[in-house]
Design an enzyme around this catalytic site. Structure first.
Site, PDB file in Angstrom:
ATOM      1  N   LYS A 121      33.872  39.227  48.234  1.00 52.92           N
ATOM      2  CA  LYS A 121      34.996  39.612  48.381  1.00 52.92           C
ATOM      3  C   LYS A 121      35.015  39.872  49.918  1.00 52.92           C
ATOM      4  CE  LYS A 121      36.404  40.298  43.903  1.00 52.92           C
ATOM      5  NZ  LYS A 121      36.225  41.288  42.466  1.00 52.92           N
ATOM      6  N   GLN A 175      37.066  47.682  41.927  1.00 54.26           N
ATOM      7  CA  GLN A 175      36.456  47.122  40.966  1.00 54.26           C
ATOM      8  C   GLN A 175      35.701  47.559  40.290  1.00 54.26           C
ATOM      9  OE1 GLN A 175      34.796  43.648  42.258  1.00 54.26           O
ATOM     10  NE2 GLN A 175      33.291  43.257  40.319  1.00 54.26           N
ATOM     11  N   ASP A 192      45.547  42.076  41.836  1.00 50.25           N
ATOM     12  CA  ASP A 192      43.712  42.104  40.705  1.00 50.25           C
ATOM     13  C   ASP A 192      45.366  41.541  39.691  1.00 50.25           C
ATOM     14  OD1 ASP A 192      41.882  41.750  40.564  1.00 50.25           O
ATOM     15  OD2 ASP A 192      41.535  43.580  40.690  1.00 50.25           O
TER      16      ASP A 192
HETATM   17  N1  GUN Z   1      35.173  43.223  37.671  1.00 50.25           N
HETATM   18  C1  GUN Z   1      35.139  41.761  36.703  1.00 50.25           C
HETATM   19  N2  GUN Z   1      36.658  40.954  36.380  1.00 50.25           N
HETATM   20  C2  GUN Z   1      36.964  41.941  38.006  1.00 50.25           C
HETATM   21  C3  GUN Z   1      38.365  41.987  38.867  1.00 50.25           C
HETATM   22  O1  GUN Z   1      38.585  40.054  38.653  1.00 50.25           O
HETATM   23  N3  GUN Z   1      38.815  43.017  39.222  1.00 50.25           N
HETATM   24  C4  GUN Z   1      38.087  44.027  39.917  1.00 50.25           C
HETATM   25  N4  GUN Z   1      39.340  44.622  39.763  1.00 50.25           N
HETATM   26  N5  GUN Z   1      37.354  44.200  38.695  1.00 50.25           N
HETATM   27  C5  GUN Z   1      36.112  43.134  38.019  1.00 50.25           C
END
Ligand code: GUN
Length: 297
Positions: A65, A109, A132
């Site tokens: 990311k 995350q 998100d």
């Molecule tokens: N962990 C697995 N997928 C995601 C996601 O799309 N966003 C976040 N913040 N954590 C994750």
């Protein structure tokens, strides 16, 4: 080429394998231009990424990311905290980022350590920075047909379908998996576009009864081979959200690729289908948030 019989007709089909990586690159190019325009008026979109603990999978996701931010010119702020951080300390960091006007998006995350209430953390994020799209305000806005931030994977799936000009209005969509991150939000987006939507879950009886009538199947379960060639309609569009490892330790999706090939009309491969789009949409949400904040200033 494979042939098969459906309704007494011998059928074969060239299945189009959708290149999600190529589409994500086009989205990054478009974002670069939007970011240049923002920079010209003195603004740089900013994304804060919070990582708690040492999970190697989460570290890789976060690294990707941050790398994507650098690629397009989004300012990224990665904050790493130890596994034993307290819930209130983590909430304080989120409150600080909510107040930081250089930050347009906040991502924590997941998963978080067990002693932290994930819902509390998600709800602490200002909904105007919840890139998100996980908090209840954003889930509610999506549910009522007026989304502010769409969760990134469902948002990416919609871009894939639009890019391939796959008809959604009036089509039968079967979503396999009812998570808050993928299953439920993609169902809402499909409904908004006029599809007839069925959401299947782990208790669904006779899954193939549903999948066989689907024009579009979204598989988001995390079980390799949960969808195979005997369960789908000729020409169906298959969107594979699963990321699993098979018995040879190779990455694979939820759909049994060899058995659906030449029956499906379209399929997203794993890797290289939905995955690259998820991060592209995270950055899209961050840039949209930055553009919005200028309009409201
Ligand atoms: N962990 C697995 N997928 C995601 C996601 O799309 N966003 C976040 N913040 N954590 C994750």
């Amino acid at each position: 080429m494979h042939t098969f019989i459906q309704q007494n007709r011998l059928i074969s089909m060239d299945t189009k394998i959708i290149d999600g990586l190529a589409l994500s690159k086009r989205i990054y190019d478009d974002l670069e231009n939007r970011i240049k325009k923002l920079k010209n008026i003195g603004t740089t979109p900013g994304l804060a990424v919070i990582l708690v603990g040492e999970s190697s999978a989460s570290q890789i996701y976060v690294k990707n990311k941050v790398k994507a931010c650098e690629r397009v010119g989004v300012l990224s702020k990665q904050e790493n905290y130890p596994e034993n951080i307290t819930e209130s300390e983590l909430l304080n960091h989120i409150h600080r980022l909510n107040e930081d006007n250089k930050i347009n998006g906040i991502l924590v995350q997941l998963p978080l350590p067990k002693h932290i209430d994930t819902n509390k953390v998600i709800e602490a994020i200002d909904h105007n920075k919840d890139v998100d799209g996980f908090n209840v305000i954003n889930a509610g806005l999506l549910m009522t047909g007026n989304p502010l931030f769409c969760p990134c994977t469902p948002y990416g799936i919609m871009q894939i379908l639009k890019n391939e000009k796959i008809n959604i209005r009036g089509s039968e969509v079967v979503v396999v998996g009812a998570s808050n991150i993928v299953g439920k939000p993609i169902a809402m987006l499909m409904l908004k576009e006029g599809a007839t939507v069925t959401i299947c879950n782990s208790k669904t009886k006779n899954l193939e009864l549903h999948t066989k009538r689907a024009d579009i199947i979204i598989a988001a379960v995390g079980k390799p081979g949960i969808i195979n060639g005997s369960m789908i309609k000729y020409g169906a569009t298959l969107i594979d959200v699963g990321i699993n490892r098979n018995s040879e330790n190779k990455i694979c999706g939820d759909i049994d690729f060899p058995s659906v090939k030449n029956i499906a009309g379209y399929i997203t491969p794993v890797p290289g289908g939905v995955g690259p789009m998820t991060i592209a949409m995270l950055l899209t949400n961050t840039v949209e948030s930055s553009e919005r904040s200028i309009k409201t200033q």
